[in-house]
Enzyme design. Structure first.
Site, PDB file in Angstrom:
ATOM      1  CE1 TYR A  86      -2.198   3.322   2.620  1.00  0.00           C
ATOM      2  CE2 TYR A  86      -3.561   2.707   0.749  1.00  0.00           C
ATOM      3  CZ  TYR A  86      -3.259   3.585   1.777  1.00  0.00           C
ATOM      4  OH  TYR A  86      -4.004   4.727   1.938  1.00  0.00           O
TER       5      TYR A  86
ATOM      6  CG  ASP B  57       5.959   3.793   0.115  1.00  0.00           C
ATOM      7  OD1 ASP B  57       4.739   3.546  -0.054  1.00  0.00           O
ATOM      8  OD2 ASP B  57       6.374   4.556   1.019  1.00  0.00           O
TER       9      ASP B  57
ATOM     10  CE  LYS C 249       3.009   4.957   7.706  1.00  0.00           C
ATOM     11  NZ  LYS C 249       1.645   4.901   8.277  1.00  0.00           N
TER      12      LYS C 249
HETATM   13  P1  KE4 Z   1      -0.403   8.538   4.439  1.00  0.00           P
HETATM   14  O1  KE4 Z   1      -1.002   9.217   3.239  1.00  0.00           O
HETATM   15  O2  KE4 Z   1      -1.421   7.696   5.208  1.00  0.00           O
HETATM   16  O3  KE4 Z   1       0.416   9.477   5.313  1.00  0.00           O
HETATM   17  O4  KE4 Z   1       0.719   7.475   3.905  1.00  0.00           O
HETATM   18  C1  KE4 Z   1       0.328   6.495   2.976  1.00  0.00           C
HETATM   19  C2  KE4 Z   1       1.315   5.351   3.037  1.00  0.00           C
HETATM   20  C3  KE4 Z   1       2.286   5.259   2.044  1.00  0.00           C
HETATM   21  N1  KE4 Z   1       3.197   4.262   2.046  1.00  0.00           N
HETATM   22  C4  KE4 Z   1       3.202   3.334   3.044  1.00  0.00           C
HETATM   23  C5  KE4 Z   1       4.242   2.238   3.004  1.00  0.00           C
HETATM   24  C6  KE4 Z   1       2.247   3.388   4.091  1.00  0.00           C
HETATM   25  O5  KE4 Z   1       2.273   2.454   5.075  1.00  0.00           O
HETATM   26  C7  KE4 Z   1       1.281   4.413   4.092  1.00  0.00           C
HETATM   27  C8  KE4 Z   1       0.204   4.508   5.154  1.00  0.00           C
HETATM   28  N2  KE4 Z   1       0.149   3.425   6.089  1.00  0.00           N
HETATM   29  C9  KE4 Z   1      -1.129   3.172   6.698  1.00  0.00           C
HETATM   30  C10 KE4 Z   1      -0.956   1.956   7.639  1.00  0.00           C
HETATM   31  N3  KE4 Z   1      -1.238   0.744   6.968  1.00  0.00           N
HETATM   32  C11 KE4 Z   1      -1.667   4.361   7.430  1.00  0.00           C
HETATM   33  C12 KE4 Z   1      -2.867   4.074   8.305  1.00  0.00           C
HETATM   34  C13 KE4 Z   1      -4.141   4.565   7.672  1.00  0.00           C
HETATM   35  O6  KE4 Z   1      -4.307   4.442   6.441  1.00  0.00           O
HETATM   36  O7  KE4 Z   1      -4.982   5.047   8.449  1.00  0.00           O
END
Ligand code: KE4
Length: 429
Positions: A143, A238, A266
């Site tokens: 993801y 990523d 993060k």
């Molecule tokens: P954000 O747009 O949520 O800041 O980041 C997206 C993203 C991009 N790449 C990786 C490897 C990620 O894990 C994420 C976001 N991770 C999720 C957890 N599985 C955030 C939690 C959520 O979606 O509420």
């Protein structure tokens, strides 16, 4: 008597879709009512009913120091007094760019954004602009945020064009995205042989945290690097989740593979909204205002968010920070494996640095298909038993867990003790 979380959830659903601002928080995968929190300190959280938990989500990664670290809070309070935002350059953005470049040398130039989604979306756009190509390759189970090109699942024939994995994504957009199997080296070779010179970029989680934790085979990662180099495709790591969590220099330092672009998020915001993408200078120079690839953001490089990130990153540089974090995480994982074995439950677990995966299956999965074979029902029962015992795990069998520097030996012992009872309860009768 309904809890305050239940009351808040009831009302929130009237005004917020699903009652949450991000789907995984809704507990749909594990069932039950999501817990509403009001306070965090160190490894602990307190919900709106005053119940205390040991936190193994850490806001999905950012709270690597633990909640409300005094140095971070103090730095944020001080900088916030000078205004929350300028929409103009500040010295803080140069300071964090220098620090990111020092810790992740492959990021020769870096641009800040406000989320991981923005980082990966922008990285793909600049890779397409740089190469003049459209095809994007990703991997099943990974993801990368919710931009259209990335909400795509494998097409009918795995090497054919993708299909949208979300409503609202036009088929024409998904058609440019190919989705392969993680750790399937032969499939990589076949794809690049067939159309390597049409591929703009490949985006990968170098350690996957979004189908639960899945670790790469070294041969797979090295083959990916070599094929991208040979065919002029941009390799995007990523590291939104793995950055500064699995190693001070990220997974690229752990595996000694140099990507062309890295995305971060993060941890670099310390809990405030910061994302970043960066890499080879020749690629990053394509970005406006220098080049033809447009990318922008009102709050990109926000001084308060950058200050939280800087204060966090500075504290990660103590010599044995990551060794201690990895050891603490491994202690948790080893304790859980022993507790499950004692209770006769089919269970495996592993950790990489400060992130871990728990699986109700014989062995740790190495692909999406293997992840899906784990016993989700048993995980869900285990999740709720642990939640009742005051242990807050990710509310999904398909998410990684996180340990912070604030997790003490007593926290780990308490968790393992609670797990002993939970495993006994879910053990086959
Ligand atoms: P954000 O747009 O949520 O800041 O980041 C997206 C993203 C991009 N790449 C990786 C490897 C990620 O894990 C994420 C976001 N991770 C999720 C957890 N599985 C955030 C939690 C959520 O979606 O509420």
């Amino acid at each position: 008597m309904t809890s305050k979380s239940q009351q808040l959830f009831e009302k929130s659903q009237q005004l917020i879709p699903g009652g949450v601002n991000s789907p995984v928080r809704a507990f749909r995968s594990v069932g039950g009512t999501p817990v509403f929190f009001k306070k965090g300190l160190g490894s602990r959280l307190w919900d709106v009913d005053g119940k205390e938990y040991i936190d193994y989500i850490n806001s999905w990664g950012p709270m690597i120091l633990g909640h409300a670290h005094p140095d971070v809070i103090k730095a944020v309070q001080e900088v916030a007094a000078n205004s929350l935002s300028f929409g103009a350059p500040t010295g803080l953005e140069l300071e964090i760019a220098e620090l990111i470049n020092k810790l992740v040398p492959s990021m020769e130039q870096v641009r800040l954004v406000s989320s991981g989604t923005e980082a990966t979306m922008s990285a793909i756009r600049v890779a397409r602009g740089f190469t003049g190509r459209n095809k994007l390759v990703k991997f099943e189970g990974c993801y990368h945020g919710h931009s259209d090109a990335l909400l795509v699942k494998a097409g009918s024939g795995l090497l054919t064009f993708g299909e949208p994995s979300s409503a609202g994504v036009p088929a024409e957009v998904a058609a440019h995205t190919l989705t392969l199997e993680y750790n399937n080296t032969q499939q990589l070779k076949d794809l690049f042989e067939a159309s390597g010179d049409e591929i703009a970029c490949v985006i990968i989680e170098p350690v996957v945290g979004n189908m639960n934790l899945v670790v790469p085979h070294m041969e797979f990662l090295q083959t990916l690097r070599d094929l991208c180099t040979r065919h002029g495709a941009v390799l995007i790591f990523d590291e939104v989740m793995t950055g500064f969590r699995v190693h001070l220099g990220g997974a690229q330092a752990l595996y000694n593979i140099r990507p062309d672009i890295t995305t971060l998020g993060k941890v670099i915001g310390g809990g405030l909204p910061v994302g970043a993408f960066g890499g080879r200078k020749d690629i990053m120079q394509c970005l406006a205002p220098l080049g033809a690839v447009y990318q922008a953001g009102t709050l990109s490089g926000n001084p308060v968010a950058v200050t939280a990130g800087l204060a966090t990153l500075k504290l990660l540089q103590t010599p044995d920070f990551h060794a201690k974090l990895a050891a603490q995480t491994k202690k948790l994982v080893d304790g859980l494996v022993s507790a499950a074995r004692e209770a006769g439950v089919v269970f495996s677990a592993q950790s990489v640095g400060g992130m871990f995966g728990l699986y109700f299956s014989e062995k740790c999965p190495t692909s999406f298909a293997e992840v899906m074979q784990a016993n989700k029902e048993q995980f869900n029962q285990f999740f709720h038993l642990m939640l009742d015992a005051g242990i807050y795990l990710a509310p999904s069998a398909f998410e990684a867990g996180f340990v912070s520097a604030a997790h003490t030996d007593a926290d780990i012992a308490f968790t393992i003790n609670a797990a002993k009872a939970a495993f006994k309860a879910v053990a086959p009768k």
